[in-house]
Design a protein around this motif. Structure first.
Motif, PDB file in Angstrom:
ATOM      1  N   ASP A 329       0.857  -1.183   0.000  1.00  0.00           N
ATOM      2  CA  ASP A 329       0.000   0.000   0.000  1.00  0.00           C
ATOM      3  C   ASP A 329       0.896   1.237   0.000  1.00  0.00           C
ATOM      4  N   ASP A 331       0.422   4.092  -1.241  1.00  0.00           N
ATOM      5  CA  ASP A 331      -0.271   5.372  -1.091  1.00  0.00           C
ATOM      6  C   ASP A 331      -0.209   5.886   0.338  1.00  0.00           C
ATOM      7  N   ARG A 332       0.063   4.995   1.300  1.00  0.00           N
ATOM      8  CA  ARG A 332       0.131   5.421   2.695  1.00  0.00           C
ATOM      9  C   ARG A 332       1.414   6.165   3.012  1.00  0.00           C
TER      10      ARG A 332
END
Length: 333
Positions: A329, A331-332
C-alpha cells in the motif's frame, strides 16, 4: 488481506503444541492452523522469494489441512504443517526457476515493508552435528534482500534444506520428508548450501544504526545533488541491480562500480525531477532501512533495498516491476 498483512496484524504467530486434529468442532482445526499461519508464511516467503507464491502456498496448506479425515490424528500440527508447506514450496520452486530464467533483466525478490513481516517464533529443535547454532542464520538476516538474492543461485532442494534447517531449526528427518530425500542427503544439501551462502553473500554491517545513517547519507547526497558526497557513500565495487521485469524502464544489466552507479543515480534523479509530486521516503525494507519512491501519477514507483558495510553501500536492489509491488500500500507513504 494478503497473508503478509495477516501476519503483520499478529494473526498467525506462535510456537504451536501437539494435539489431535479430529477431536472437537472444525473451529479447533482452524485455530490450530491460525496458530501456525505466521510461521508457515515466513517459511514460504523465504523459500519462494515472493509474496504471491507465499500466499498461495499457505492457502494450499490450509486446504490440505482442512481435507484431512476427521478421524485422523496428528501428533504435532506444527511439524505436519511445516512439512506440507515446505513440500508445496519445493514443488512450486522448480517451475518458478524455469520462469525466472527467461525473465527480462535481473530477477529480485518481492519486497516487504515495515519490518520482517511481523513477530516470528525463534524456538525449535537445535540443529544436530555440523551446522550448529553458530552457523544459523537469524530471521532478520534470512529475510534480507541480499541473502534472498544469493539463495536464488541454489537448487530448490538446497534452498529448502538451508531455510528449514539453518533458519527455522527443522530437524533433518522432517526436511527429508518435505524434499523426498534421505536425512543424510538433506544434511549434505544444507552443508553445500551453507558453504555457497558464506562464499557469495556480500559483506554487510549488523549495526542497524550504521546502516540507517549510511542510507540517510545516500538520500541526502542524491536529493542535494552532491555528486562528491554520493561517491563517498558508495563502495568502490558497488553493484546496482534493477528489476523492472520488462514492464517499466530499468537497467537490464547490473550497474557496476562507484562512478557508473553514481552517474546512473544522477540520471534517475534527473528523470524523477520531471515528475510533479514524486515522493521519496525512508522505509523498513525487508528488515533494514531502505527507500521507497511513489509517483502520484501512477507511472512508476519503486522500493530500494541496500547492503551496507563499513559505512558504504555495497549493493542496491531496486524493485520497480509493478507486479512485484502490487501487494504494498504505497499510497500510505
Amino acid at each position: 488481506m494478503t497473508e503478509q498483512e495477516q501476519q503483520e496484524a499478529g494473526t498467525g504467530t506462535g510456537a504451536g503444541v501437539p494435539g489431535r486434529v479430529a477431536d472437537g468442532p472444525a473451529g479447533d482445526r482452524l485455530a490450530q492452523f491460525e496458530e501456525q499461519r505466521g510461521r508457515l508464511w515466513a517459511i514460504a516467503y523465504r523459500i519462494m522469494g515472493t509474496v504471491t507464491d507465499a500466499d498461495d502456498a499457505v492457502q494450499e496448506a490450509w486446504l490440505r489441512w482442512q481435507a484431512l479425515p476427521g478421524e485422523q490424528t496428528v501428533a504435532s500440527p506444527r511439524g505436519y504443517l511445516t512439512t506440507v508447506v515446505s513440500r508445496i514450496c519445493y514443488d512450486l520452486l522448480g517451475s518458478a526457476r524455469a520462469r525466472r530464467e527467461t525473465y527480462v533483466g535481473p530477477w529480485l525478490p518481492e519486497p516487504l515493508l515495515h519490518g520482517t513481516g511481523g513477530p516470528l517464533p525463534l524456538g525449535g529443535a537445535v540443529p544436530e552435528g555440523p551446522g550448529g547454532p553458530e552457523d544459523r542464520v537469524t530471521l532478520d538476516e534470512s529475510v534480507g534482500m541480499a541473502l534472498l538474492t544469493v539463495l536464488e543461485r541454489l537448487t530448490p532442494a538446497e534452498r529448502t534444506a538451508f531455510i528449514l534447517h539453518d533458519v527455522f531449526s527443522v530437524p533433518f528427518p522432517e526436511i527429508a520428508e518435505a524434499v523426498g530425500r534421505t536425512p543424510d542427503s538433506v544434511r549434505q544439501l544444507a552443508s553445500r548450501a551453507r558453504k555457497r551462502v558464506r562464499a557469495e553473500s556480500p559483506r554487510r554491517t549488523v549495526d542497524r544504526a550504521e546502516h540507517r545513517r549510511t542510507v540517510e547519507a545516500f538520500l541526502s547526497a542524491v536529493m542535494g545533488g552532491d555528486f562528491e558526497a554520493l561517491l563517498s557513500v558508495l563502495d568502490p565495487e558497488v553493484i546496482w541491480r534493477s528489476d523492472g521485469g520488462g514492464k517499466v524502464s530499468a537497467a537490464r544489466r547490473p550497474v557496476l562500480g562507484r562512478e557508473k552507479v553514481a552517474r546512473f543515480v544522477q540520471g534517475l534523479v534527473t528523470r524523477g525531477a520531471q515528475r510533479e509530486g514524486l515522493r521519496v521516503a525512508l522505509a523498513e525494507v525487508n528488515g533494514a532501512t531502505g527507500l521507497v519512491f511513489v509517483d502520484p501519477a501512477g507511472e512508476q514507483s519503486g522500493v530500494f533495498a541496500f547492503t551496507v558495510h563499513a559505512g558504504q553501500i555495497t549493493e542496491v536492489d531496486a524493485v520497480t516491476n509493478p507486479d512485484k509491488l502490487a501487494h504494498l500500500d504505497l499510497d500510505r507513504l
